[in-house]
Design an enzyme around this catalytic site. Sequence first.
Site, PDB file in Angstrom:
ATOM      1  N   CYS A  94      35.815  26.359  68.160  1.00  0.00           N
ATOM      2  CA  CYS A  94      36.329  25.173  67.048  1.00  0.00           C
ATOM      3  C   CYS A  94      34.864  24.801  66.766  1.00  0.00           C
ATOM      4  O   CYS A  94      33.934  24.337  67.617  1.00  0.00           O
ATOM      5  CB  CYS A  94      36.947  24.360  67.582  1.00  0.00           C
ATOM      6  SG  CYS A  94      37.433  22.711  66.551  1.00  0.00           S
ATOM      7  N   CYS A  98      33.800  17.570  69.595  1.00  0.00           N
ATOM      8  CA  CYS A  98      34.617  16.757  70.297  1.00  0.00           C
ATOM      9  C   CYS A  98      33.911  16.729  71.861  1.00  0.00           C
ATOM     10  O   CYS A  98      34.112  17.799  72.403  1.00  0.00           O
ATOM     11  CB  CYS A  98      36.158  16.704  70.137  1.00  0.00           C
ATOM     12  SG  CYS A  98      36.662  16.802  68.618  1.00  0.00           S
ATOM     13  N   CYS A 101      36.360  18.071  74.669  1.00  0.00           N
ATOM     14  CA  CYS A 101      37.205  19.245  74.422  1.00  0.00           C
ATOM     15  C   CYS A 101      36.418  20.592  74.786  1.00  0.00           C
ATOM     16  O   CYS A 101      35.181  20.897  74.256  1.00  0.00           O
ATOM     17  CB  CYS A 101      37.477  19.393  72.984  1.00  0.00           C
ATOM     18  SG  CYS A 101      38.831  20.655  72.527  1.00  0.00           S
ATOM     19  N   CYS A 140      55.418  22.724  69.590  1.00  0.00           N
ATOM     20  CA  CYS A 140      54.256  22.321  68.970  1.00  0.00           C
ATOM     21  C   CYS A 140      53.379  23.277  68.817  1.00  0.00           C
ATOM     22  O   CYS A 140      53.053  24.019  69.908  1.00  0.00           O
ATOM     23  CB  CYS A 140      53.782  20.972  69.612  1.00  0.00           C
ATOM     24  SG  CYS A 140      54.865  19.817  69.670  1.00  0.00           S
ATOM     25  N   CYS A 171      56.349  21.221  65.252  1.00  0.00           N
ATOM     26  CA  CYS A 171      55.073  20.169  64.936  1.00  0.00           C
ATOM     27  C   CYS A 171      53.834  21.130  65.213  1.00  0.00           C
ATOM     28  O   CYS A 171      53.736  22.153  65.815  1.00  0.00           O
ATOM     29  CB  CYS A 171      54.913  19.334  66.173  1.00  0.00           C
ATOM     30  SG  CYS A 171      53.586  18.163  66.196  1.00  0.00           S
ATOM     31  N   CYS A 231      52.361  12.288  63.979  1.00  0.00           N
ATOM     32  CA  CYS A 231      52.216  12.345  65.300  1.00  0.00           C
ATOM     33  C   CYS A 231      50.758  11.835  65.693  1.00  0.00           C
ATOM     34  O   CYS A 231      49.926  12.699  65.297  1.00  0.00           O
ATOM     35  CB  CYS A 231      52.573  13.461  66.024  1.00  0.00           C
ATOM     36  SG  CYS A 231      52.191  13.567  67.965  1.00  0.00           S
ATOM     37  N   ARG A 307      54.705   9.360  73.796  1.00  0.00           N
ATOM     38  CA  ARG A 307      54.811  10.771  74.696  1.00  0.00           C
ATOM     39  C   ARG A 307      53.668  10.690  75.525  1.00  0.00           C
ATOM     40  O   ARG A 307      52.417  10.322  75.595  1.00  0.00           O
ATOM     41  CB  ARG A 307      54.342  11.847  73.704  1.00  0.00           C
ATOM     42  CG  ARG A 307      54.270  13.069  74.641  1.00  0.00           C
ATOM     43  CD  ARG A 307      54.045  14.417  73.523  1.00  0.00           C
ATOM     44  NE  ARG A 307      55.034  14.539  72.623  1.00  0.00           N
ATOM     45  CZ  ARG A 307      55.002  15.126  71.456  1.00  0.00           C
ATOM     46  NH1 ARG A 307      53.719  15.541  71.130  1.00  0.00           N
ATOM     47  NH2 ARG A 307      55.927  15.300  70.655  1.00  0.00           N
TER      48      ARG A 307
END
Length: 387
Positions: A94, A98, A101, A140, A171, A231, A307
């Site tokens: 990616c 972040c 991550c 998801c 999702c 979400c 959640r």
Amino acid sequence: MAGLLSISEPNASSPTSTVDNQNNSNSDFLANLATDATTANQKTTHKHTRADIEKLFDLPLMDLLLQAQTIHRENFKANEVQISTLLSIKTGNCPEDCGYCSQSGHHRDTTKLQAEKRIEVDKVIAAAKRAKNSGSSRFCMGAAWKHPSAKDMPYVVELIKEVKALGLETCMTLGMLDTNQATQLAEAGLDYYNHNLDTSRSYYEQVVSTRSYDERLDTIDNVRNSGINVCSGNIVGMGESREDRIDWVHELLKMPKAPESIPVNLLVPVAGTPIGDKVLAEGQLPVLEWIRTIAVARICCPTSYVRLSAGRESLSDSEQALAFMAGANSFFYGDKLLTTGNASQSGDDRLMRELGLTKQFAAPRAPKVLPVIDAMSGHQSQVVLAD
């Protein structure tokens, strides 16, 4: 504030003591939050101020849990949980940086995560069928993109339609979306789009630099305006302060409408990521602070699903039970969440039996169909509209 239960403290034998003064202060705060049953049944959402949120975090834990469970039962069926399954449809490399991550291309030399291309549609559908058979009501799909490209959109649209055809809620989390992309996903019938704020605005620059906080909010606005349910949650335990957690809850309340689904993640520190290495060296956030965050989110966002997401695999049964008591009513099935571990499904089934929890049935968003008649030819067709 709607739906909050008044708690009476016993009379103090020593009114001048520090402890008794604290109890009286808590009692006054809780009494001020109380409303009558009529107002509570109307489910009026009160926009808590930042000062309110701070006071909630400071409550004795048992008082906070009682408030949260009371709010939960006023807005949801008691002991019922919504279960989702998460699949990574494109893993690793990616372009975002972040700091927590393992999928970031910026950390691939230290995390050694092997990047994978998009999963074929038939393999995704097979995974969705397994998820449905296991009892999940929502499927998801997550892709490690900064944003989907034009060539990716037909792929994700097909996945949405195929998964919805199974009777599952859908999702996706694909990074940033513009208005046109959000509309395409809405027209395909997507039920939820996940785009976490991660943390407070002030701490955000300690987490990621390749995407701004306002860009995250812009994507959430695009999703909301398209008719898709939002979400959006956070990750606690990244080195942020309680003030940051207070600010994150307040940020949710500054939205025109709170997210319909709020994942409250507990950081799983991954060796080789900047934040993961820092937390592994300095120590992790106490679980009870994570549970406090869940409870405050439940009180402040009474009609949202809250959640349990990342971090659950390391918790004891008792800690998970406290999280449900705090108002959580959704969690992920499966042995893996994208690239990190998750609690086992057999363990989840056993715990649900012991706690007396039942699974919620799927309720996919039905598309709206508008009949269209060509004035010249008389030919009739239909257009599917987003909610």
